[in-house]
Design a protein around this motif. Structure first.
Motif, PDB file in Angstrom:
ATOM      1  N   PHE A   4      83.176  15.248  56.498  1.00  0.00           N
ATOM      2  CA  PHE A   4      84.387  14.578  56.029  1.00  0.00           C
ATOM      3  C   PHE A   4      84.305  14.316  54.523  1.00  0.00           C
ATOM      4  CE2 PHE A   4      87.005  10.705  55.339  1.00  0.00           C
ATOM      5  CZ  PHE A   4      88.228  11.238  55.708  1.00  0.00           C
ATOM      6  N   ALA A  12      90.429   7.404  62.010  1.00  0.00           N
ATOM      7  CA  ALA A  12      89.450   8.292  62.630  1.00  0.00           C
ATOM      8  C   ALA A  12      88.317   7.466  63.214  1.00  0.00           C
ATOM      9  CB  ALA A  12      88.909   9.291  61.601  1.00  0.00           C
ATOM     10  N   ASN A  36      86.753  15.476  66.834  1.00  0.00           N
ATOM     11  CA  ASN A  36      86.460  15.393  65.409  1.00  0.00           C
ATOM     12  C   ASN A  36      85.019  14.991  65.155  1.00  0.00           C
ATOM     13  OD1 ASN A  36      89.174  15.491  63.599  1.00  0.00           O
ATOM     14  ND2 ASN A  36      89.626  14.683  65.621  1.00  0.00           N
ATOM     15  N   THR A  37      84.510  14.046  65.941  1.00  0.00           N
ATOM     16  CA  THR A  37      83.141  13.576  65.739  1.00  0.00           C
ATOM     17  C   THR A  37      82.138  14.690  66.015  1.00  0.00           C
ATOM     18  OG1 THR A  37      83.748  11.305  66.323  1.00  0.00           O
ATOM     19  CG2 THR A  37      81.421  11.880  66.458  1.00  0.00           C
ATOM     20  N   ILE A  57      87.566  21.042  64.797  1.00  0.00           N
ATOM     21  CA  ILE A  57      88.748  20.279  64.412  1.00  0.00           C
ATOM     22  C   ILE A  57      88.340  19.251  63.367  1.00  0.00           C
ATOM     23  CG2 ILE A  57      88.487  18.558  66.269  1.00  0.00           C
ATOM     24  CD1 ILE A  57      91.589  18.679  66.535  1.00  0.00           C
ATOM     25  N   GLU A  58      89.185  19.058  62.387  1.00  0.00           N
ATOM     26  CA  GLU A  58      88.912  18.068  61.354  1.00  0.00           C
ATOM     27  C   GLU A  58      90.201  17.340  61.008  1.00  0.00           C
ATOM     28  OE1 GLU A  58      87.419  20.325  58.037  1.00  0.00           O
ATOM     29  OE2 GLU A  58      89.425  20.816  57.297  1.00  0.00           O
ATOM     30  N   PRO A  59      90.089  16.129  60.455  1.00  0.00           N
ATOM     31  CA  PRO A  59      91.302  15.392  60.088  1.00  0.00           C
ATOM     32  C   PRO A  59      92.189  16.205  59.149  1.00  0.00           C
ATOM     33  CG  PRO A  59      89.381  13.962  59.979  1.00  0.00           C
ATOM     34  CD  PRO A  59      88.859  15.351  60.201  1.00  0.00           C
ATOM     35  N   GLY A  77      92.725  11.294  62.928  1.00  0.00           N
ATOM     36  CA  GLY A  77      91.445  11.988  62.842  1.00  0.00           C
ATOM     37  C   GLY A  77      90.617  11.913  64.102  1.00  0.00           C
ATOM     38  N   CYS A  78      91.266  11.791  65.241  1.00  0.00           N
ATOM     39  CA  CYS A  78      90.599  11.805  66.544  1.00  0.00           C
ATOM     40  C   CYS A  78      91.600  12.372  67.534  1.00  0.00           C
ATOM     41  CB  CYS A  78      90.165  10.396  66.955  1.00  0.00           C
ATOM     42  SG  CYS A  78      89.538  10.250  68.646  1.00  0.00           S
ATOM     43  N   THR A  79      91.154  13.296  68.378  1.00  0.00           N
ATOM     44  CA  THR A  79      92.099  13.940  69.298  1.00  0.00           C
ATOM     45  C   THR A  79      92.636  12.987  70.352  1.00  0.00           C
ATOM     46  OG1 THR A  79      90.207  14.774  70.581  1.00  0.00           O
ATOM     47  CG2 THR A  79      91.214  16.279  68.994  1.00  0.00           C
ATOM     48  N   THR A 126      82.679  17.911  65.970  1.00  0.00           N
ATOM     49  CA  THR A 126      82.830  18.927  64.935  1.00  0.00           C
ATOM     50  C   THR A 126      82.057  18.529  63.684  1.00  0.00           C
ATOM     51  OG1 THR A 126      85.011  19.636  65.730  1.00  0.00           O
ATOM     52  CG2 THR A 126      84.462  20.144  63.446  1.00  0.00           C
ATOM     53  N   THR A 157      83.121  10.121  62.260  1.00  0.00           N
ATOM     54  CA  THR A 157      83.848  11.121  61.482  1.00  0.00           C
ATOM     55  C   THR A 157      83.965  10.698  60.032  1.00  0.00           C
ATOM     56  OG1 THR A 157      85.134  11.929  63.379  1.00  0.00           O
ATOM     57  CG2 THR A 157      86.079  12.288  61.199  1.00  0.00           C
TER      58      THR A 157
END
Length: 267
Positions: A124, A114, A72-73, A94-96, A181-183, A75, A118
């Motif tokens: 965001f 997240a 996410n970060t 990828i986003e939240p 919000g983080c994989t 991205t 992010t």
């Protein structure tokens, strides 16, 4: 058959790789964990943007025809520039999952856990501004969680205590939906459910990300039906450690695919 690159700051993107192997097994996969520099969530925006572009260039040199930025970060900080630099390659970010959370929430109270980067990113902020909703969003930076996950501490007293601290404001607000919000965070889902209870729905966007990948592969005529079942795991720190973590976290991949590992230095 396409060669698809998946990169993350560490092991978090294995959640996306696992879903990709489920939905689209008929491809080669190169997974790159930049574990020597994890976590990304607390680094400068400029560093994340430059590093992410370098890693994508490396993956393309390795033969990747499509890329998933499974972070996410990265991205948030880098995908616009990466797409500008590589216009011919399908690049999936990828986003939240705030949009699906808004649709699912019954009491209109949604938590977003997240990384710090992010949550403060322009991407965001734009995501939130583009929503048409009357929901209350409680955002929380999960400081300290990624290093614990990277170390394998998925169900320890230390991890639970930190997670309880981060989730406390959301519990007080009585959220009914939580966006991860983080994989990395889906690996903590059992612990999150223990803390929040089964009534809180957890949103993970891996499935939607891979569906978008499949659409892009079809557009670029890269879909095939014969599965080679090969995965190459690369780490900028310790490939054997990455392999051991992957075997623990996504064991089905090792049952159905040939897996190779390498440690690499990417300047």
């Amino acid at each position: 058959m396409a060669t698809i690159g998946v990169f993350d700051s560490g092991i978090g993107g294995l959640t996306v790789l696992s879903e990709a192997l489920r939905q689209a097994p008929s491809h080669h996969y190169i997974y790159l964990a930049d574990s020597a520099n994890a976590p990304y969530g607390e680094k400068s925006s400029e560093w994340v943007a430059a590093r992410s572009l370098d890693l994508c260039h490396w993956l393309v040199r390795e033969g990747c025809q499509a890329l998933i930025i499974a972070c996410n970060t990265a991205t948030a900080e880098a995908i616009a520039n990466i797409r500008h630099e590589m216009p011919a390659i399908p690049i999936i970010g990828i986003e939240p999952g705030v949009k699906p959370a808004v649709k699912k929430s019954q009491n209109h109270k949604i938590g977003v856990l997240a990384t710090q980067n992010t949550l403060k990113s322009d991407k965001f902020k734009a995501l939130l501004e583009g929503l048409d909703h009357d929901c209350q969003l409680i955002t929380q930076a999960g400081l300290g969680l990624v290093p614990l996950i990277e170390s394998g501490a998925l169900d320890t007293a230390e991890t639970e205590a930190l997670l309880r601290e981060h989730l406390a404001p959301m519990q007080s607000a009585q959220i009914d939906t939580l966006v991860l919000g983080c994989t990395h965070y889906p690996f903590l889902a059992p612990l999150i459910k223990k803390i929040l209870g089964p009534e809180v729905e957890i949103i993970d966007t891996s499935e939607a990300v891979v569906k978008q990948l499949c659409r892009k592969l079809e557009e670029h005529h890269l879909l095939q039906s014969v599965p080679p079942r090969i995965i190459h795991l690369y780490s900028t720190l310790d490939a054997e450690a990455l392999s051991a973590q992957a075997k623990q976290l996504i064991p089905a991949a090792f049952e159905q695919h040939s897996v190779q590992t390498s440690t690499v230095f990417i300047s």
